[in-house]
Design a protein around this motif. Sequence first.
Motif: not given
Length: 450
Positions: A212-233
């Motif tokens: 959750a902390i990792l995803f929070g940092l990526l979200w705050l950094a403005g990660a693109p939706t595709r990249l965010f969805a890929g890491v989440l998958s």
Amino acid sequence: MPGSRTGRPPVQRAVRGPVARPPRDNPALRLYTRARKAWDRPLTAYYLILGGSLLITVLGLVMVYSASQITALQMSLPGSFFFRKQFLAAAIGGLLMLAASRMPVKLHRALAYPILAGAVFLMALVQVPGIGMSVNGNQNWISLGGSFQIQPSEFGKLALVLWGADLMARKQDKKLLSQWKHLLVPLVPVAFMLLGLIMLGGDMGTAIILTAILFGLLWLAGAPTRLFAGVLSIAALIGVILIRTSPNRMARLSCIGATEPKSGVADCWQAVHGIYALASGGIFGSGLGASVEKWGQLPEAHTDFIFAVTGEELGLAGTLSVLALFAALGYAGIRVAGRTEDPFVRYAAGGVTTWITAQAVINIGAVLGLLPIAGVPLPLFSYGGSALLPTMFAIGLLIAFARDEPAARAALAMRQPRFGRKRGAGGPTGPRRWNTMRRRASAARTSGER
């Protein structure tokens, strides 16, 4: 024009129209306006973080003392055994919180790499035979001698927040976050290394918080939706594999929403008795110390399931108060992260807020039967010094960031200390009062007296 009896012309009266009445004072609107003004003050986040964290910690100490007495007596220990250890940890944590709240941002950034190196070393040391300890099936502890133990994975959360915030802030200053490779490397590999060390010990609950902390940092950094969805998958796929390959985790998953201790092949004793404790509390609870479930029916009553004992003894009013305190703490953290212009402060405040909020949601969701039991404590509330110390240090970070806002700094600078004023600062014995007395004496004299 006919005259009056006195011979004077009659007075013409003005035609009165409808009298404009002043608008009625609406008490509800006035209260709302005052509350909104107070809510928008520069020091609101500072007071929410400081007051909310202290209230949660103090209430947690009270509930730890109440929930742990029976467990201590069953282990042939004094009834206040766990409370004394938790109080000692809270005292040390208070010093850490004070120190963190007074540190400048540069020092926090300088501590990022040493804390990360120390956390990785201790987490690797856990797997060394003869040094690491197994508690409740998880190899994530190191004995410090006697009854004192340390869980290095709890410090891994703080390490990921500080190091990740410093890394992303430096890359943002160099305008590198628009490139995927700089957005992911080395943040994701280092986070996966920490997750691997944690999963070697079998502690999936702490691994979820780190994710959750990792995803929070990526979200705050403005990660693109595709990249965010890929890491989440990828994380979800790894989680499914880890759950499928563990009968214990599959049993915990099957206990979601269970109402009977035996739900098929799984034993949902802890989950069901947590619901029993909440249900028997009613609106205002059975009274502090009057819990029935803590008498051996509810496992881990003072650690993972302390929220259930709180619901039984303090009722719905007590549990809603705890939820409100965590909600205020989360709002204040988001406010600090949203109002700052310093990228490190934004990432660090967002990471700490994600950490505390996600851990509280997972713990309370498990007690309510909405999520599987992950074995994570309620932040600042459950028993456990290893979890309390880094969390209070993280709260100190938020306090320092809230004080460092320009508006908050100006509001604090305008305040004058009530005690300890110097004589030259206009105190009660300083020149300001003496000059006033001289002016009064001069005004009372006549010109001949001079």
